[in-house]
Design an enzyme around this catalytic site. Structure first.
Site, short mmCIF file in Angstrom:
data_model
loop_
_atom_site.label_atom_id
_atom_site.label_comp_id
_atom_site.label_asym_id
_atom_site.label_seq_id
_atom_site.Cartn_x
_atom_site.Cartn_y
_atom_site.Cartn_z
N ASP A 262 7.74 27.21 14.34
CA ASP A 262 8.95 26.23 13.93
C ASP A 262 8.72 26.74 12.29
OD1 ASP A 262 9.74 22.71 14.22
OD2 ASP A 262 10.61 24.18 12.93
C1 GLC Z 1 12.93 22.35 11.52
C2 GLC Z 1 12.56 21.71 12.74
C3 GLC Z 1 13.04 22.41 13.97
C4 GLC Z 1 14.37 23.40 13.41
C5 GLC Z 1 13.67 24.17 12.41
C6 GLC Z 1 14.87 25.44 11.92
O1 GLC Z 1 11.83 21.81 10.77
O2 GLC Z 1 11.51 21.00 13.13
O3 GLC Z 1 13.59 21.49 14.74
O4 GLC Z 1 14.69 24.07 14.60
O5 GLC Z 1 13.05 23.58 11.40
O6 GLC Z 1 15.84 24.62 11.20
#
Ligand code: GLC
Length: 718
Positions: A262
């Site tokens: 993430d």
């Molecule tokens: C965010 C979220 C995740 C998302 C990622 C990219 O912080 O936790 O769900 O896919 O960043 O946007």
């Protein structure tokens, strides 16, 4: 087809590592696309940037093609970049938030919405979506409950698998189809106190019984990638949690796809306190099997030296690169780096009348009629309608994670009602704010006057759409501000009043429930929310949603969920608040509205429930037949739910568990019999030795909804 092994053999170590790195589009181009979380000070050199293999969050097809062209012109190996984004509930046409779509109990509808989202997103340049999000949830204070399908593992898993199937279509290489990424593995929704990113402590059998099944369902459905969660689970952050990432995910489940961190989650291993610096964080995450690092600089800055130092194996590095290049090859990017995207395709596929029509249908099917004391539907012949409240004339109803959806492209309640009732006089009075700290009551008098003068009153209430979603958690989940005061004043002025609710989470509606005779929950319904609300309020559509998550009486009850255990002192009743029982002194144990609850304008009578046998053997099956009559003059849909309770087992068992459901349509006076087939594996659970077993004994099968069982029959598993 590109020869990946040959390509890897010709790449330098730095070029290989570039394939394992993802950054926001605005690192490559001045993009307006939103970014989530802190874009850490990457400190990347132009050479670093030139080798990056995948891109997050970009604005449109034009930008994707521009970045891809720039990259391919400069890249020695001519390896296309891959473009990824969060298409959670629509791309440009926005559908209800997943917590709402889950209330439809209709996987075919979810697939229809997902197909449209995939078509729009693919034309706009997206090749991989960070979807489905299937985190199991029980605490409405957590902002990301809006992204999931709620407190039932079966429903979450079915909806997640439906999205995987619909996004992937007939093959991810085809324009219009997307590769998928299940998230956030694991148990992100179990954050203590409902606070985002907070610690998660769960027993293994609770994890296995409730929190893990939906991820597994998506893997079994063929999901391409997986994203570990930000949170620590039993002391170890997921992206560096060997038990999660290898023992369970790879060794037990056999997942062989790509894993992407993430956003800055690898960098956060330092903040968690399990890595002294970004180099150690990179080592831990890579050796746990995280292939791509999103928006932090551990891999790009330190993976080469970790290989030189023998702390990361060169073979594992090549394996990771192989998986990334294989995904690009499966997407057909070596043949078509745009995957069919172009500004012209994007314009042609976005926000079409067909997409809007499906968005309206989805919003109608996701709405849940929580209460109705002979108020709804209003008559369409009504002369004067008062729309009162902060959502009466408000386009901010598409919800968080709405990708490239635009508030101004949504249909407001005012617009929806005006379009449906062109001859009616519509009066709008905001009355008050929907913000928790805006308590100006000067607008209430005007609202009361409007209510007094109207034939029908629609209170349009809720929480702002940025009060849920990532990072947006609340300690008080009542209607924000003075909306309850507004409702009480309006209810006194006109008894022919209904409330519609716009929310990303279950709210505490106890005060509203005490003064308003009809409540329709719209969630954040998306682009066609106002037209769907009007159709439901005036009877052009019949509500059929069933709650995917319980609505508490008080935030103090959180976490509250239907599939709880009985305890040694279950509540004797909702009113006795003293003495040695499990009630609170100031509140009962039951939610205000339970999982599975949802009313209709029809009157469904559950006439009969029969079993083909009163016993079941391990290799056998039995049939449950449930007969439902539509004893009304209104056609409607009903989700027939089948629950089970394991009466005695080696572990305490939930008082109810949904094991099957079937959504049916019934014409006025029509009767249908639904048949469910029950097999032994539907009665299994994870015991304290972490074995998935069923145990002989009595199981009670019931229909109805979790806190309103209508029929119950016992069956003996032998
Ligand atoms: C965010 C979220 C995740 C998302 C990622 C990219 O912080 O936790 O769900 O896919 O960043 O946007």
């Amino acid at each position: 087809m590109v020869d990946i092994s040959k390509l890897i053999s010709e790449m330098t170590t730095e070029e290989k590592i570039g394939q394992l790195v993802q950054y926001n589009a605005n690192l490559f181009i001045d993009s307006e696309a939103g970014i989530t979380g802190p874009l850490t000070d990457a400190g990347l050199t132009p050479e670093d940037i030139g080798r990056i293999g995948s891109v997050l969050n970009f604005k449109n097809a034009e930008e994707v093609c521009k970045i891809q062209d720039m990259h391919l012109a400069a890249d020695r190996n001519k390896i296309p970049m891959v473009f990824m984004m969060d298409v959670i509930h629509g791309y440009r046409t926005i559908f209800p938030i997943p917590l709402g779509l889950g209330c439809s109990f209709d996987t075919e509808l979810v697939k229809e919405c997902t197909r449209m989202a995939s078509d729009e997103a693919s034309a706009a340049g997206i090749q991989v979506t960070f979807t489905p999000m299937v985190d199991y949830v029980r605490d409405a204070r957590w902002g990301r409950v809006m992204e999931t399908c709620g407190e039932e593992p079966l429903l979450n898993g079915l909806m997640g698998a439906a999205q995987v199937e619909a996004f992937r279509g007939e093959g991810i290489e085809k324009p219009g189809n997307l590769a998928t990424c299940v998230k956030h593995y694991a148990a992100y929704g179990g954050a203590e106190a409902g606070r985002d990113y907070n610690t998660v402590e769960l027993s293994e059998h609770t994890l296995r019984e409730f929190y893990l099944p939906a991820y597994k369902a998506c893997i079994d459905a063929g999901v391409d990638m997986l994203m570990p969660s930000f949170n620590s689970l039993n002391g170890v952050p997921s992206v560096a949690n060997n038990w999660l990432m290898n023992d369970i995910l790879r060794d037990e489940w056999g997942f062989d796809g790509l894993v992407i961190s993430d956003y800055n989650a690898i960098g956060e291993l330092i903040t968690h306190g399990v890595a002294a610096d970004i180099k150690e964080a990179a080592e831990k995450a890579f050796n746990c099997g995280c292939h791509i690092e999103m928006c932090s600089s551990g891999y790009v800055k330190h993976l080469a030296e970790l290989v030189d130092e023998g702390k990361v194996s060169a073979e594992k590095l090549d394996e990771a690169v192989y998986k990334v290049l294989e995904l690009k090859a499966r997407l057909g990017l070596f043949e078509d780096p745009y995957h069919g995207a172009s500004p012209e395709a994007e314009a042609a596929h976005s926000l079409t009348p067909t997409n809007r029509a499906v968005a309206k249908k989805a919003a109608m099917e996701s709405a849940v009629l929580l209460k109705n004391e002979n108020i709804l539907p209003f008559k369409k012949e009504v002369r004067k309608v008062a729309l009162i409240g902060p959502f009466a004339d408000n386009h901010e109803i598409i919800g968080f994670w709405s990708c490239q959806g635009k508030n101004e492209e949504s249909v407001s309640v005012k617009e929806g009602v005006a379009a449906l009732l062109p001859d009616a006089e519509i009066v709008v009075a905001k009355g008050c704010s929907n913000k928790w700290n805006e308590l100006d009551a000067s607008g209430i008098a005007e609202a009361v006057a409007a209510a007094e003068a109207a034939d029908a009153v629609i209170l349009c209430l809720g929480e702002p759409q940025n009060y849920s979603g990532e990072g947006n958690c609340r300690t008080d989940i009542d209607l924000p501000g003075i909306q309850n005061q507004l409702a009480e004043e309006v209810a006194k002025a006109n008894s022919n009043t209904a409330a519609i609710i716009f929310t990303g989470r279950p709210l505490v509606l106890s005060k509203l429930n005490a003064c308003i005779p009809a409540i329709l929950n719209m969630w954040f319904p998306g682009t066609e929310g106002g037209s769907a609300a009007a159709a439901l309020l005036f009877g052009d559509a019949n509500p059929c949603g069933k709650l995917s998550m319980s609505f508490p009486k008080s935030v103090g009850q959180c976490p509250i969920y239907y599939n709880h255990t009985n305890t040694g002192r279950p509540k004797p009743n909702e009113d006795r608040h003293y003495g040695y029982n499990s009630n609170y002194i100031d509140c009962g144990n039951l939610p205000l509205f339970s999982f599975g609850h949802g009313l209709s304008y029809s009157n469904f009578v559950y006439e009969d429930m029969t079993l083909s046998s009163d016993s079941l053997t391990a290799d056998g099956s039995l049939e449950v037949k449930i007969t439902v009559l539509n004893d009304s003059a209104v056609e409607g849909k009903e989700t027939v739910q089948l629950y089970m309770r394991d009466m005695v087992a080696s572990n305490v068992r939930p008082v109810q568990q949904l094991i099957a459901f079937n959504k049916i349509s019934l014409a006025p006076g029509e009767r249908k019999t639904i048949t469910f087939t029950i097999k032994e594996e539907m009665l299994r659970f994870w015991n304290n030795e972490n074995k998935y077993v069923s145990e002989p004994g009595e199981f009670r099968l019931s229909t109805g909804c979790a806190d309103h069982l209508i029929k119950t029959q016992s069956v003996i598993l032998k």
